[in-house]
Design an enzyme around this catalytic site. Structure first.
Site, PDB file in Angstrom:
ATOM      1  N   THR A  82      39.235  45.313  37.593  1.00  0.00           N
ATOM      2  CA  THR A  82      40.214  45.044  36.535  1.00  0.00           C
ATOM      3  C   THR A  82      40.957  43.733  36.768  1.00  0.00           C
ATOM      4  OG1 THR A  82      40.607  47.424  36.666  1.00  0.00           O
ATOM      5  CG2 THR A  82      42.094  46.145  35.269  1.00  0.00           C
ATOM      6  N   HIS A 146      43.598  51.946  31.448  1.00  0.00           N
ATOM      7  CA  HIS A 146      42.633  52.760  32.209  1.00  0.00           C
ATOM      8  C   HIS A 146      42.235  53.999  31.409  1.00  0.00           C
ATOM      9  CE1 HIS A 146      42.472  50.607  35.935  1.00  0.00           C
ATOM     10  NE2 HIS A 146      43.675  50.903  36.364  1.00  0.00           N
ATOM     11  N   ARG A 168      31.747  49.469  37.603  1.00  0.00           N
ATOM     12  CA  ARG A 168      31.285  49.127  38.953  1.00  0.00           C
ATOM     13  C   ARG A 168      30.531  50.321  39.523  1.00  0.00           C
ATOM     14  NH1 ARG A 168      35.454  47.497  43.929  1.00  0.00           N
ATOM     15  NH2 ARG A 168      33.938  46.245  45.075  1.00  0.00           N
ATOM     16  N   SER A 176      36.856  51.511  47.425  1.00  0.00           N
ATOM     17  CA  SER A 176      37.979  50.685  46.999  1.00  0.00           C
ATOM     18  C   SER A 176      39.176  51.575  46.649  1.00  0.00           C
ATOM     19  CB  SER A 176      37.549  49.857  45.778  1.00  0.00           C
ATOM     20  OG  SER A 176      38.562  48.975  45.409  1.00  0.00           O
ATOM     21  N   TYR A 237      30.622  44.799  37.402  1.00  0.00           N
ATOM     22  CA  TYR A 237      31.157  44.059  38.539  1.00  0.00           C
ATOM     23  C   TYR A 237      30.025  43.354  39.296  1.00  0.00           C
ATOM     24  CZ  TYR A 237      33.882  43.300  42.847  1.00  0.00           C
ATOM     25  OH  TYR A 237      34.531  42.742  43.920  1.00  0.00           O
ATOM     26  N   LYS A 304      38.159  43.236  49.762  1.00  0.00           N
ATOM     27  CA  LYS A 304      36.959  42.496  50.172  1.00  0.00           C
ATOM     28  C   LYS A 304      36.242  41.864  48.997  1.00  0.00           C
ATOM     29  CE  LYS A 304      35.413  44.518  54.471  1.00  0.00           C
ATOM     30  NZ  LYS A 304      34.358  45.359  55.036  1.00  0.00           N
TER      31      LYS A 304
HETATM   32  P1  A3P Z   1      37.367  46.166  47.025  1.00  0.00           P
HETATM   33  O1  A3P Z   1      38.427  47.177  47.350  1.00  0.00           O
HETATM   34  O2  A3P Z   1      35.981  46.711  47.105  1.00  0.00           O
HETATM   35  O3  A3P Z   1      37.516  44.913  47.795  1.00  0.00           O
HETATM   36  P2  A3P Z   1      40.836  46.680  40.410  1.00  0.00           P
HETATM   37  O4  A3P Z   1      41.229  45.294  40.085  1.00  0.00           O
HETATM   38  O5  A3P Z   1      40.175  47.395  39.255  1.00  0.00           O
HETATM   39  O6  A3P Z   1      41.950  47.441  41.009  1.00  0.00           O
HETATM   40  O7  A3P Z   1      39.668  46.592  41.493  1.00  0.00           O
HETATM   41  C1  A3P Z   1      39.953  46.135  42.781  1.00  0.00           C
HETATM   42  C2  A3P Z   1      38.661  45.696  43.424  1.00  0.00           C
HETATM   43  O8  A3P Z   1      38.273  44.436  42.879  1.00  0.00           O
HETATM   44  C3  A3P Z   1      38.848  45.495  44.914  1.00  0.00           C
HETATM   45  O9  A3P Z   1      37.565  45.767  45.501  1.00  0.00           O
HETATM   46  C4  A3P Z   1      39.202  44.019  44.976  1.00  0.00           C
HETATM   47  O10 A3P Z   1      39.009  43.427  46.224  1.00  0.00           O
HETATM   48  C5  A3P Z   1      38.236  43.466  43.919  1.00  0.00           C
HETATM   49  N1  A3P Z   1      38.678  42.174  43.380  1.00  0.00           N
HETATM   50  C6  A3P Z   1      39.927  41.798  43.032  1.00  0.00           C
HETATM   51  N2  A3P Z   1      39.930  40.535  42.591  1.00  0.00           N
HETATM   52  C7  A3P Z   1      38.666  40.101  42.661  1.00  0.00           C
HETATM   53  C8  A3P Z   1      38.029  38.873  42.344  1.00  0.00           C
HETATM   54  N3  A3P Z   1      38.706  37.842  41.896  1.00  0.00           N
HETATM   55  N4  A3P Z   1      36.694  38.772  42.546  1.00  0.00           N
HETATM   56  C9  A3P Z   1      35.976  39.824  42.997  1.00  0.00           C
HETATM   57  N5  A3P Z   1      36.519  41.011  43.321  1.00  0.00           N
HETATM   58  C10 A3P Z   1      37.855  41.153  43.149  1.00  0.00           C
END
Ligand code: A3P
Length: 342
Positions: A82, A146, A168, A176, A237, A304
């Site tokens: 997101t 959401h 994803r 995550s 994703y 990550k």
């Molecule tokens: P991980 O916990 O696997 O690292 P959301 O934004 O829906 O809460 O999802 C969070 C997930 O997206 C986390 O995954 C986070 O690290 C990853 N994320 C956040 N910003 C990102 C970006 N710019 N590029 C790739 N992944 C990103």
């Protein structure tokens, strides 16, 4: 306008959804326990934690929000990318307003630029300045939710506003989610709450997770994207990781702001991709300290950002079970997910 005055939405929504009605619904709706402890209620096929305001504020959003044809709405199951899609969409839509070295992304967390409707707009935990009234937001208004497609306000479904859904693979989503919710869960359930990855896995597979079942959430939006391709864009994703430039161009076209040949030849797409990369965003001071909605550390949204990180936590037996579940749940839909990097 005096910022201490109640917002128009607040006045109206307090009337639309009373505490009494919420309590009555909570009594009458199906219940389950997540982790054997956290009470959930099921509304229109999806779970909500009882001990938060989210159920009430989701009802407010569902009943009160008035969509405009020009609105762009990011939709997602939690932890599926997101934050990334918010940053990308914001950058695409506002790319002519600021030079990239003055992008608001350099001074704001992506969640401060694209409001989550059921939480930030209709909830009370939101801390940073928000618009006094939704009509104050510049067009196109960018929002996030959401909520499942079923639960979206009719006005979103009936208007010509567009929805960008990010999905994803379930194994990376579970891992995550586990890292992200541990702290808030301990705040609700106490410090001695020590769930294992197996606990997360079991509840996730059983659909007993806030906003779950995951598979129903994803499949609903997927079907809508097939039936109404101009209304719902379905992004994965893993595809964004594989070819962010191509996917960003899809986003730009979908929202009616395609990159011109000149922009492409000048490297504008790659520049936005780089600006929104996890490595760039997580190093910005604004994303290193502070909290979102009083609970979540801003930095916890950037962990990550890899495909296949699940393999460090999920056993081969669990992974096999998930693959079977994916086959079962996605059968006949044409939907699949990449589980490991190519
Ligand atoms: P991980 O916990 O696997 O690292 P959301 O934004 O829906 O809460 O999802 C969070 C997930 O997206 C986390 O995954 C986070 O690290 C990853 N994320 C956040 N910003 C990102 C970006 N710019 N590029 C790739 N992944 C990103």
């Amino acid at each position: 306008m005096n910022p201490s005055e109640p917002r128009k939405e607040e006045e109206e929504t307090r009337v639309v959804v009373s505490d009494e009605e919420v309590e009555q619904l909570k009594q009458s709706l199906p219940k389950e326990l997540s982790f054997g402890k956290l009470e959930l209620i099921k509304y229109q096929g999806f779970w909500y934690a009882v001990d938060t305001d989210l159920f009430k504020t989701s009802l407010m959003f569902q009943r009160h929000f008035s969509a405009k044809d020009s609105d762009l709405i990011v939709a997602s199951f939690p932890k599926t990318g997101t934050t990334w899609l918010k940053a990308l969409l914001y950058s695409v839509v506002n790319r002519f307003k600021h030079p990239s070295n003055q992008s608001p992304l350099l001074t704001h967390h992506p969640h401060e630029l694209v409001y989550r409707l059921e939480n930030d707009i209709y909830g009370e935990a939101f801390e940073y300045p928000r618009p006094h009234h939704l009509s104050e937001l510049p067009s196109p208004r960018l929002f996030h939710t959401h909520l499942s497609f079923t639960t979206l306000p009719e006005t979103i479904k009936a208007s010509r506003c567009r929805v960008l859904y990010i999905a994803r693979n379930p194994l990376d989503t579970i891992v995550s989610f586990m890292f992200f919710v541990l702290k808030p869960l301990k705040m609700i359930l106490g410090d001695d709450f020590q769930p294992t990855i197996q606990d997360f896995f079991e509840d996730f597979c059983a659909g007993k997770i806030c906003h779950g079942p995951f598979f129903d959430h994803v499949v609903e939006y997927w079907k809508q994207s097939l039936e109404q391709p101009n209304k719902v864009l379905f992004l994965k994703y893993e595809d964004l990781k594989e070819d962010p430039t191509f996917q960003l161009k899809r986003v730009a076209e979908f929202v009616g702001m395609p990159f011109s040949c000149i922009e492409e030849s000048e490297g504008a797409v790659e520049e936005l991709v780089e600006m929104c990369s996890i490595n760039n965003l997580k190093e910005l001071e604004v994303n290193k300290t502070g909290v979102i909605n009083k609970i979540h550390d801003k930095k916890s949204y950037f962990r990550k950002g890899e495909v296949g990180d699940w393999s460090h936590y999920i056993t081969p037996t669990m992974a096999e079970r998930m693959k079977k579940l994916m086959e079962e749940k996605f059968e006949g839909t044409g939907l699949s997910f990449q589980l490991l990097p190519h």
